[in-house]
Write a protein that holds these residues in place. Structure first.
Motif, PDB file in Angstrom:
ATOM      1  N   VAL A  67       0.845  -1.183   0.000  1.00 52.71           N
ATOM      2  CA  VAL A  67       0.000   0.000   0.000  1.00 52.71           C
ATOM      3  C   VAL A  67       0.882   1.236   0.000  1.00 52.71           C
ATOM      4  O   VAL A  67       1.844   1.322   0.766  1.00 52.71           O
ATOM      5  CB  VAL A  67      -0.923   0.026   1.250  1.00 52.71           C
ATOM      6  N   ARG A 117       1.721   4.423   1.266  1.00 49.44           N
ATOM      7  CA  ARG A 117       1.354   5.133   2.494  1.00 49.44           C
ATOM      8  C   ARG A 117       1.975   6.522   2.549  1.00 49.44           C
ATOM      9  O   ARG A 117       2.001   7.133   3.607  1.00 49.44           O
ATOM     10  CB  ARG A 117       1.806   4.328   3.718  1.00 49.44           C
ATOM     11  N   ILE A 142      -8.307   7.322   1.870  1.00 52.73           N
ATOM     12  CA  ILE A 142      -8.061   6.471   0.709  1.00 52.73           C
ATOM     13  C   ILE A 142      -8.514   7.223  -0.533  1.00 52.73           C
ATOM     14  O   ILE A 142      -9.680   7.609  -0.631  1.00 52.73           O
ATOM     15  CB  ILE A 142      -8.811   5.138   0.841  1.00 52.73           C
ATOM     16  N   VAL A 195      -3.454   7.423   1.441  1.00 54.43           N
ATOM     17  CA  VAL A 195      -3.002   6.240   0.705  1.00 54.43           C
ATOM     18  C   VAL A 195      -3.774   6.172  -0.600  1.00 54.43           C
ATOM     19  O   VAL A 195      -4.930   6.616  -0.677  1.00 54.43           O
ATOM     20  CB  VAL A 195      -3.191   4.945   1.517  1.00 54.43           C
ATOM     21  N   THR A 253      -5.282   4.070  -4.021  1.00 55.55           N
ATOM     22  CA  THR A 253      -5.695   2.774  -4.556  1.00 55.55           C
ATOM     23  C   THR A 253      -4.814   2.422  -5.752  1.00 55.55           C
ATOM     24  O   THR A 253      -4.116   3.278  -6.309  1.00 55.55           O
ATOM     25  CB  THR A 253      -7.165   2.798  -4.987  1.00 55.55           C
ATOM     26  N   GLN A 291      -6.337  -1.255   1.437  1.00 61.63           N
ATOM     27  CA  GLN A 291      -5.983  -0.042   2.170  1.00 61.63           C
ATOM     28  C   GLN A 291      -6.876   0.138   3.394  1.00 61.63           C
ATOM     29  O   GLN A 291      -6.416   0.538   4.463  1.00 61.63           O
ATOM     30  CB  GLN A 291      -6.108   1.175   1.239  1.00 61.63           C
TER      31      GLN A 291
END
Length: 585
Positions: A11, A13, A276, A305, A307, A316
């Motif tokens: 992911v 971040r 997200i 974060v 996608t 996520q």
């Protein structure tokens, strides 16, 4: 499906670039305030040049051209209309645009926007203050650049040492009251907002007429004042109030004062917030705007974060739950929200919906604005409520959840036929275009079993499993569906010929009226006295099993999935915690 069972994928971040700033201040202030100030300054110069140019034209080459040659007769006509009562009324109206009145009301309105709970906050306050200030600044430039004598009639007020062009009272009234009307119509919810907005928009016109009645300006002067105030609102509004991404936050000094006042009255919100974002519909500027709004509401520990093509939001969200997030904000379309909701189901971690997609069905049905920044601000001012989810699976499809609608047939074919380019170019009407192309799809046969009841056999153009009822344009595809009633709804659409489609349109236009529902034995009454079967049938259920005679296109919350012959759906009452506006807003 439990969040802990989801596959763990890498992911992104990275929280995005940060610019050093004072504690408690969003980096958006330092990253964008300079651009906003430069843009406003540049456009203000253009506004002043335009207004001065018009003034020099009115007092010079165009002074002998109609309708300017008729202005004296207009002023003389107002002079002949004077009565004691009208003179008193005009004095009150004129004072509504007086400098002192405008300054006091602007200060009170800005303080109210900053300090009264549930009202818009610093962005709206800065919009109003800067608009009024910009109008006044341009007015001063006009006054020293254009010399025009006042009308040759008896003046009811003492003449200030400024040119008759433009009307300062009218310009100030336009910037203040029309600015308040913009906020009432775009930022406040309630049945009275249109009436309030309309009344506020009338005030500048009343002030303009009062200034003509009192002999203080020519008609072109008050028109110039209306134009000056309107241009100030357009410049500041397009720069500060546009949430589309390109405009930047307002000047740092003014915003710093506003944020300091907000911070003093906002309790610290404990916990970590994960945002997200779907990078295909969200840019860096919008992310900074969202960060600023979160910080205004006391959420200073924020992580962004993104996608990916392989993980549209579920991984996520699951990681956010594992890391102890107290709030998950999802900025994307219905598909991104569905993926995150699937991971958040049953965890109790609240979701804040920020609509950035094409359909945004869940946001529309939850009463959220479709403007991302406004939706987040309104949600953060509300409270956590539980809504239902639909759990769905099918042949060759693993179980997942949907938040809005899933189905098979025409709607799924329509989604498959809608290209990303068309959605980007024209938005949700692209679905309508694709739907027309999909009308030739063959009718399907389906066997329906609801809550262990008898099997019903139907033909259909499409079937919808709905947790919400309304779609774009306010059409109620499934009028009785509600996201918090502990039930799901099934709609079976089977119109035959043009007349059938017209009858479907009539049902949808009736909105929340409830079409015929089946009896306990599964039989349906005819839709009219002619004995024709209804083109739309509605059911409510807790568990539904749909079997098709051949593989059909299918979709979950607007995302096409693999075609198949089976769909099994059941409701999960109150499975998702969502941050929503208070019901009385």
């Amino acid at each position: 499906m439990p969040a802990t069972n989801l596959p763990q994928r890498p992911v992104d971040r990275s929280p995005g670039p940060r610019t050093p700033s004072r504690p408690g201040h969003s980096p958006a202030l330092t990253s964008g305030s300079g651009r906003a100030a430069a843009l406003i300054g540049t456009l203000a110069v253009c506004q002043a040049a335009l207004m001065v140019g018009l003034g020099l034209l009115i007092t010079g080459p165009a002074s002998g051209i109609w309708p300017l040659t008729s202005e004296d007769r207009v002023n003389e006509g107002f002079e002949r209309l004077r009565t004691g009562t009208l003179t008193d009324v005009s004095l009150v109206a004129s004072e509504a645009g007086n400098t002192a009145t405008v300054i006091v009301l602007t200060m009170l309105a800005c303080l109210g926007l900053l300090l009264i709970p549930r009202l818009p906050r610093w962005r709206e306050a800065v919009f109003l203050a800067v608009s009024v200030s910009l109008q006044a600044l341009v007015f001063l430039v006009i006054s020293v650049s254009v010399d025009r004598e006042r009308p040759d009639v008896e003046r009811l007020d003492s003449s200030p040492p400024t040119s008759s062009y433009t009307s300062g009272h009218t310009g100030a009234a336009t910037a203040l009251y029309a600015g308040l009307a913009v906020l009432a119509l775009s930022r406040v919810r309630g049945p009275w907002r249109r009436a309030v907005g309309g009344l506020l928009l009338l005030i500048p016109l009343v002030v303009a007429v009062a200034r003509l009645y009192r002999g203080m300006h020519h008609p072109s002067d008050v028109l110039g004042g209306l134009m000056n105030g309107t241009l100030a609102l357009l410049i500041v509004g397009r720069t500060l109030m546009n949430d589309g991404g390109s405009p930047a936050p307002p000047p740092s000094n003014a915003v710093g004062i506003a944020l300091q006042a907000t911070a003093e009255r906002t309790e610290h919100v404990a916990g970590h917030t994960v945002v997200i974002v779907n990078p295909t519909v969200t840019d860096d500027s919008r992310c900074e705007t969202l960060r600023l709004i979160l910080e205004q509401h006391g959420r200073h520990s924020v992580e962004f974060v993104s996608t990916t093509a392989d993980d549209p939001g579920g991984g996520q969200a699951a990681a956010a739950v594992r890391d102890g997030a107290s709030l998950v904000v999802v900025c994307g379309g219905d598909g991104t929200i569905r993926a995150a909701a699937d991971a958040l189901a049953g965890t109790g971690v609240p979701l804040a919906v920020v609509p950035c997609g094409t359909g945004n069905l869940l946001a529309r049905n939850l009463g959220l604005p479709t403007t991302p920044a406004a939706a987040l601000d309104l949600a953060l001012s509300g409270s956590v409520r539980a809504i239902d989810l639909g759990r769905i699976e099918g042949d060759s499809l693993p179980a997942t959840h949907f938040t809005a609608m899933s189905g098979a047939g025409l709607d799924a074919a329509m989604l498959e036929n809608t290209g990303d380019g068309a959605k980007s170019a024209i938005g949700w009407p692209a679905y309508v275009v694709a739907g027309v192309r999909s009308l030739r799809a063959p009718r399907m046969s389906v066997s329906i079993r609801l809550d262990n009841g008898p099997v019903l056999h139907r033909t259909a153009r499409m079937v919808l499993l709905a947790n919400i009822g309304r779609v774009q344009g306010g059409a109620a595809l499934v009028p009785a569906a509600e996201p918090d009633d502990g039930l799901l709804d099934l709609a079976v659409f089977d119109p035959r010929g043009p007349g059938g489609w017209l009858r479907v349109g009539g049902i949808l236009l009736r909105g929340r009226s409830k079409p015929p529902r089946p009896s306990a034995e599964g039989s349906f009454p005819p839709a009219d006295s002619s004995g024709n079967e209804t083109p739309v049938e509605y059911f409510t259920f807790r568990r539904a099993e749909l079997r098709f005679d051949s593989a059909q296109p299918r979709e979950f919350d607007g995302d096409p999935v693999r075609p198949g012959r089976l769909l099994i759906a059941e409701v999960r009452p109150g499975a998702l915690a969502v941050l929503l506006p208070s019901r009385d807003e």
